[in-house]
Scaffold this active site. Structure first.
Site, short mmCIF file in Angstrom:
data_model
loop_
_atom_site.label_atom_id
_atom_site.label_comp_id
_atom_site.label_asym_id
_atom_site.label_seq_id
_atom_site.Cartn_x
_atom_site.Cartn_y
_atom_site.Cartn_z
N ARG A 26 -51.28 54.01 -5.39
CA ARG A 26 -52.65 54.07 -4.89
C ARG A 26 -53.64 53.68 -5.99
O ARG A 26 -54.65 53.01 -5.73
CB ARG A 26 -52.95 55.48 -4.38
CG ARG A 26 -52.31 55.82 -3.06
CD ARG A 26 -52.52 57.28 -2.67
NE ARG A 26 -51.62 58.17 -3.39
CZ ARG A 26 -51.64 59.50 -3.30
NH1 ARG A 26 -52.58 60.09 -2.54
NH2 ARG A 26 -50.77 60.24 -3.96
N CYS A 61 -52.77 58.29 -9.75
CA CYS A 61 -52.55 58.93 -8.45
C CYS A 61 -51.32 59.82 -8.55
O CYS A 61 -51.28 60.74 -9.34
CB CYS A 61 -52.45 57.89 -7.33
SG CYS A 61 -51.14 56.66 -7.54
#
EC number: 2.8.1.1
Length: 297
Positions: free
Chosen positions: A250, A245
């Site tokens: 994430r 990410c």
């Protein structure tokens, strides 16, 4: 001694249902010997306005990251953190947080780097707990030193570095879990966040775009095994998958889904992610909606 797995039928279809607990399970086991509850949020102020009784706070930025080098804390620092938070090596650790456990999954991934055997996520996280009007408190628990042993980090099984990514381009699955604006090169950070951290925008060639949040439903719970299998149906059993990410938080969520909910055997999180790749000299970058191809050198 690890606590029993949550027997909820809502979890049983996952490859490793023992890595999740429901709010009902946590409520029933609250206060049990050997249970440690950890809150880890993107918004680090949330713990102070109310948290699950008995939960301790772990700040992803100040607690888990080295204060100077861009890396995680070492074995001595992790042992000191666990001592300070009252967590023993054989405790069952349940982690929860805001925004569908976005940062809680990151904390779980770091615990895994240190080989903590029994670490789980609260399905639905903080938001579902509050939506169901379950008990919260302002009290910060007093914890005693646990004598947590010093265990050196083992990065290799679940962590990828830039050279690892370069080595698999075009040969193994690479998943970009960022927002569409970041993937296409319109932004270097998510919408509504400051544009910072990277000099170039776009994505790594061949990376498939599957935003991390697609793995969660509107309540913040993980989607069903069947839905997740469809979402990631391009991954074969023998693939060596890398997810990334912006800074690895994430993609930790997606790593959890692939590893523990779908049972993929070889998944690594490239935590250098776009703040490394987007600043690196002469690495290939693609803009637009298509994955792109590996450039011929």
């Amino acid at each position: 001694m690890p606590l029993p797995a949550d027997p909820s039928p809502t979890l049983s279809a996952y490859a490793h249902p023992e890595r999740l607990v429901t709010a009902d399970w946590l409520s029933a086991h609250m206060g049990a010997p050997g249970l440690a509850i950890v809150e880890s949020d993107e918004d680090v102020l949330l713990y102070d306005v109310g948290h699950i009784p008995g939960a301790v706070k772990i700040d992803w930025h100040t607690d888990l990251n080295d204060p100077r080098v861009r890396d995680y804390i070492n074995g001595e620092q992790f042992a000191e953190l666990m001592d300070r938070k009252g967590i023993a090596r054989d405790d069952t650790v349940v982690i929860y947080g805001d925004k569908s456990n976005w940062w809680a999954a990151y904390a779980l991934w770091v615990f895994t780097l240190f080989g903590h055997a029994d670490v789980r996520l609260l399905n639905g996280g903080r938001d579902l707990w509050l939506a169901e009007r379950r008990e919260t408190t302002l009290d910060v628990p007093t914890k005693t030193c646990t004598g947590y042993p010093v265990v050196q980090r083992n990065d290799a099984p679940i962590r990828a570095f830039r050279d690892d990514v370069l080595a698999i381009l075009g040969a193994q699955p690479l998943i970009d879990v960022r927002s569409p604006e970041e993937y296409t090169g319109k932004r270097t950070h998510m919408p509504d966040y400051p544009e910072e951290g990277a000099l170039r925008a776009g994505h790594i060639p061949t990376a498939v775009h599957i935003p991390w949040g697609k793995a969660a439903d509107e309540s913040g719970r993980f989607r069903s095994r069947e839905e997740l299998e469809r979402l990631y149906d391009f991954i074969n059993p023998d693939d060596q998958t890398v997810v990334y990410c912006r800074i690895g938080e994430r993609s930790s969520h997606t790593w959890f889904v692939l590893t523990h909910l779908l049972g993929k055997a070889d998944v690594r999180n490239y935590d250098g992610s776009w703040t490394e790749w987007g600043n690196a000299v002469r690495v290939p970058i693609v803009a637009g909606e298509e994955p792109g191809v590996v450039p011929v050198v």
